[in-house]
Scaffold this motif. Structure first.
Motif, PDB file in Angstrom:
ATOM      1  N   ALA A   1       0.824  -1.211   0.000  1.00 13.31           N
ATOM      2  CA  ALA A   1       0.000   0.000   0.000  1.00 13.31           C
ATOM      3  C   ALA A   1       0.858   1.261   0.000  1.00 13.31           C
ATOM      4  N   GLU A   2       2.078   1.162   0.511  1.00 15.89           N
ATOM      5  CA  GLU A   2       2.962   2.323   0.536  1.00 15.89           C
ATOM      6  C   GLU A   2       3.409   2.738  -0.872  1.00 15.89           C
ATOM      7  N   LEU A   3       3.198   1.866  -1.865  1.00 19.66           N
ATOM      8  CA  LEU A   3       3.542   2.193  -3.246  1.00 19.66           C
ATOM      9  C   LEU A   3       2.422   2.961  -3.941  1.00 19.66           C
ATOM     10  N   ARG A   4       1.216   2.965  -3.351  1.00 16.61           N
ATOM     11  CA  ARG A   4       0.062   3.569  -4.007  1.00 16.61           C
ATOM     12  C   ARG A   4       0.246   5.064  -4.290  1.00 16.61           C
ATOM     13  N   PRO A   5       0.767   5.862  -3.346  1.00 14.96           N
ATOM     14  CA  PRO A   5       0.913   7.297  -3.653  1.00 14.96           C
ATOM     15  C   PRO A   5       1.769   7.569  -4.887  1.00 14.96           C
ATOM     16  N   ALA A   6       2.873   6.843  -5.040  1.00 25.44           N
ATOM     17  CA  ALA A   6       3.728   7.052  -6.215  1.00 25.44           C
ATOM     18  C   ALA A   6       2.997   6.668  -7.493  1.00 25.44           C
ATOM     19  N   ALA A   7       2.211   5.577  -7.447  1.00 25.93           N
ATOM     20  CA  ALA A   7       1.442   5.164  -8.624  1.00 25.93           C
ATOM     21  C   ALA A   7       0.408   6.219  -8.987  1.00 25.93           C
ATOM     22  N   ASP A   8      -0.275   6.759  -7.984  1.00 22.44           N
ATOM     23  CA  ASP A   8      -1.286   7.790  -8.234  1.00 22.44           C
ATOM     24  C   ASP A   8      -0.645   9.082  -8.759  1.00 22.44           C
ATOM     25  N   GLU A   9       0.515   9.445  -8.204  1.00 28.42           N
ATOM     26  CA  GLU A   9       1.198  10.653  -8.666  1.00 28.42           C
ATOM     27  C   GLU A   9       1.688  10.496 -10.102  1.00 28.42           C
ATOM     28  N   ALA A  10       2.123   9.292 -10.463  1.00 30.92           N
ATOM     29  CA  ALA A  10       2.550   9.052 -11.843  1.00 30.92           C
ATOM     30  C   ALA A  10       1.377   9.225 -12.798  1.00 30.92           C
ATOM     31  N   MET A  11       0.207   8.738 -12.407  1.00 29.11           N
ATOM     32  CA  MET A  11      -0.970   8.882 -13.259  1.00 29.11           C
ATOM     33  C   MET A  11      -1.360  10.353 -13.408  1.00 29.11           C
ATOM     34  N   ALA A  12      -1.357  11.101 -12.308  1.00 23.93           N
ATOM     35  CA  ALA A  12      -1.711  12.521 -12.375  1.00 23.93           C
ATOM     36  C   ALA A  12      -0.743  13.277 -13.282  1.00 23.93           C
ATOM     37  N   ALA A  13       0.550  12.970 -13.156  1.00 19.77           N
ATOM     38  CA  ALA A  13       1.553  13.642 -13.988  1.00 19.77           C
ATOM     39  C   ALA A  13       1.389  13.251 -15.452  1.00 19.77           C
ATOM     40  N   ALA A  14       1.078  11.982 -15.710  1.00 17.98           N
ATOM     41  CA  ALA A  14       0.897  11.526 -17.089  1.00 17.98           C
ATOM     42  C   ALA A  14      -0.273  12.238 -17.745  1.00 17.98           C
ATOM     43  N   ARG A  15      -1.374  12.355 -17.028  1.00 20.04           N
ATOM     44  CA  ARG A  15      -2.553  13.023 -17.586  1.00 20.04           C
ATOM     45  C   ARG A  15      -2.289  14.499 -17.852  1.00 20.04           C
ATOM     46  N   ALA A  16      -1.398  15.086 -17.050  1.00 20.82           N
ATOM     47  CA  ALA A  16      -1.048  16.495 -17.239  1.00 20.82           C
ATOM     48  C   ALA A  16       0.038  16.675 -18.301  1.00 20.82           C
ATOM     49  N   GLY A  17       0.598  15.564 -18.803  1.00 20.87           N
ATOM     50  CA  GLY A  17       1.686  15.646 -19.770  1.00 20.87           C
ATOM     51  C   GLY A  17       2.980  16.140 -19.167  1.00 20.87           C
ATOM     52  N   ASP A  18       3.144  15.965 -17.854  1.00 20.08           N
ATOM     53  CA  ASP A  18       4.330  16.446 -17.132  1.00 20.08           C
ATOM     54  C   ASP A  18       5.328  15.298 -17.012  1.00 20.08           C
ATOM     55  N   LEU A  19       6.232  15.203 -17.986  1.00 19.33           N
ATOM     56  CA  LEU A  19       7.155  14.071 -18.025  1.00 19.33           C
ATOM     57  C   LEU A  19       8.118  14.062 -16.847  1.00 19.33           C
ATOM     58  N   VAL A  20       8.639  15.222 -16.467  1.00 12.82           N
ATOM     59  CA  VAL A  20       9.614  15.266 -15.381  1.00 12.82           C
ATOM     60  C   VAL A  20       9.002  14.742 -14.091  1.00 12.82           C
ATOM     61  N   SER A  21       7.769  15.180 -13.773  1.00 14.96           N
ATOM     62  CA  SER A  21       7.096  14.691 -12.564  1.00 14.96           C
ATOM     63  C   SER A  21       6.739  13.217 -12.698  1.00 14.96           C
ATOM     64  N   TYR A  22       6.372  12.806 -13.912  1.00 12.13           N
ATOM     65  CA  TYR A  22       6.069  11.393 -14.138  1.00 12.13           C
ATOM     66  C   TYR A  22       7.295  10.528 -13.856  1.00 12.13           C
ATOM     67  N   LEU A  23       8.435  10.937 -14.394  1.00 16.29           N
ATOM     68  CA  LEU A  23       9.650  10.148 -14.195  1.00 16.29           C
ATOM     69  C   LEU A  23      10.045  10.075 -12.724  1.00 16.29           C
ATOM     70  N   ASP A  24       9.811  11.163 -11.985  1.00 17.92           N
ATOM     71  CA  ASP A  24      10.117  11.156 -10.557  1.00 17.92           C
ATOM     72  C   ASP A  24       9.232  10.148  -9.830  1.00 17.92           C
ATOM     73  N   ALA A  25       7.927  10.160 -10.114  1.00 16.93           N
ATOM     74  CA  ALA A  25       7.007   9.219  -9.463  1.00 16.93           C
ATOM     75  C   ALA A  25       7.283   7.786  -9.910  1.00 16.93           C
TER      76      ALA A  25
END
Length: 238
Positions: free
Chosen positions: A114-138
Motif C-alpha cells: 500500500a505504501e507504493l500507491r501514492p507514487a502510482a497515483d502521482e505518476a498517473m496525475a503527472a501523465a494526464r497532465a503531460g508532465d514528463l519530469v514529474s512522471y519520471l520522478d514518481a
C-alpha cells in the motif's frame, strides 16, 4: 540560456551539488541541454545562481552515470542514448525486475504494498497532465520502492543506475501532443494494475505485467524518434 537569472533557488536542506545534479537531469529530459553540445561549468553556474564548483561536481556525477562526457579544458558534452543502448538497458532491467515483482507479490504484506500507491497515483496525475519530469520522478519512486521490498539494496542500486543511463534526452518536448500523453497514461496505468496484481497475490500476473510495462520505454523512444525524424514511423510497445 538567454539571460543570467537563476533557473531555480537553492534549498538549504539539500547539498547544492545534489540540487544542481537533479536540476541538470531534469534539463536533459526537457531538452534544455542538448546531445552533442558542450556546456561549461561557469556558464551553467550563472544559470543556476551558484558557484562553478558544485556544478563541476554535479556534472562529474552525471558523467559517472553516462549522461555526459568530459571534454578537456572545455566542459561537458551531453551524451546521446542510442536505440541499442536502450534495448540493452531494458533487457537487463527485465532480468532483474520481472522475477522480483513475482517475489514481492508472494512475500510482501498488504501494508508494505500500500505504501507504493501514492507514487502510482502521482505518476498517473503527472501523465494526464503531460508532465514528463514529474512522471519520471514518481515512476522512479514506484519502481525502486517495489524493488526495495525484496530486501536487497544492491539490486535497488543496480536498477537505479540502469534507469539513469536510459534517460531519454529531450523527450519532454516530444510528448506535448496527444500521442505522447496517451503513451504516458498507458504506462502510468500499468503501475496501478501491477500493484493490484501484487495485492491479490498473483505473482505470475505481476511478472507478466512488469515485463509488458518495461516495453513502454520503447514506445516512448518511438514517440521521440517520430518527432525528431518527420515522416519516419517508429515501433510501438515491445
Amino acid at each position: 540560456m538567454s539571460d543570467s537569472r537563476p533557473r531555480r533557488s537553492v534549498s538549504p536542506h539539500q547539498p547544492v551539488r545534489e540540487q544542481v545534479a537533479d536540476a541538470l537531469r531534469a534539463a536533459l529530459t526537457a531538452g534544455e541541454l542538448r546531445p552533442g553540445r558542450i556546456y561549461s561549468a561557469p556558464a551553467l553556474a550563472a544559470e543556476y545562481g551558484v558557484s562553478a564548483t558544485p556544478v563541476r561536481e554535479a556534472m562529474l556525477d552525471l558523467a559517472r552515470e553516462g549522461l555526459v562526457e568530459t571534454v578537456r579544458n572545455k566542459g561537458f558534452r551531453v551524451a546521446e542514448t542510442t536505440e541499442r543502448d536502450l534495448a540493452d538497458f531494458t533487457e537487463i532491467r527485465a532480468l532483474i525486475e520481472v522475477p522480483t515483482a513475482g517475489r514481492v507479490a508472494r512475500a510482501a504484506t498488504a501494508g508494505q504494498l500500500a505504501e507504493l500507491r501514492p507514487a502510482a497515483d502521482e505518476a498517473m496525475a503527472a501523465a494526464r497532465a503531460g508532465d514528463l519530469v514529474s512522471y519520471l520522478d514518481a515512476d522512479h519512486r514506484f519502481h525502486l520502492g517495489l524493488l526495495s521490498l525484496a530486501g536487497n539494496p544492491r539490486l535497488v542500486e543496480a536498477v537505479g543506475d540502469l534507469r539513469r543511463r536510459s534517460r531519454l534526452h529531450g523527450l519532454a518536448g516530444a510528448l506535448t501532443g496527444a500521442g505522447g500523453t496517451r503513451v504516458l497514461v498507458e504506462s502510468a496505468r500499468e503501475h496501478i494494475e501491477l500493484l493490484d496484481l501484487m495485492l491479490a497475490g498473483d505473482a505470475d500476473g505481476a511478472e507478466r505485467r512488469m515485463r509488458h510495462h518495461l516495453t513502454q520505454a520503447r514506445a516512448l523512444w518511438a514517440v521521440r524518434r517520430r518527432e525528431r525524424v518527420p515522416g519516419r514511423g517508429g515501433s510501438g510497445p515491445g
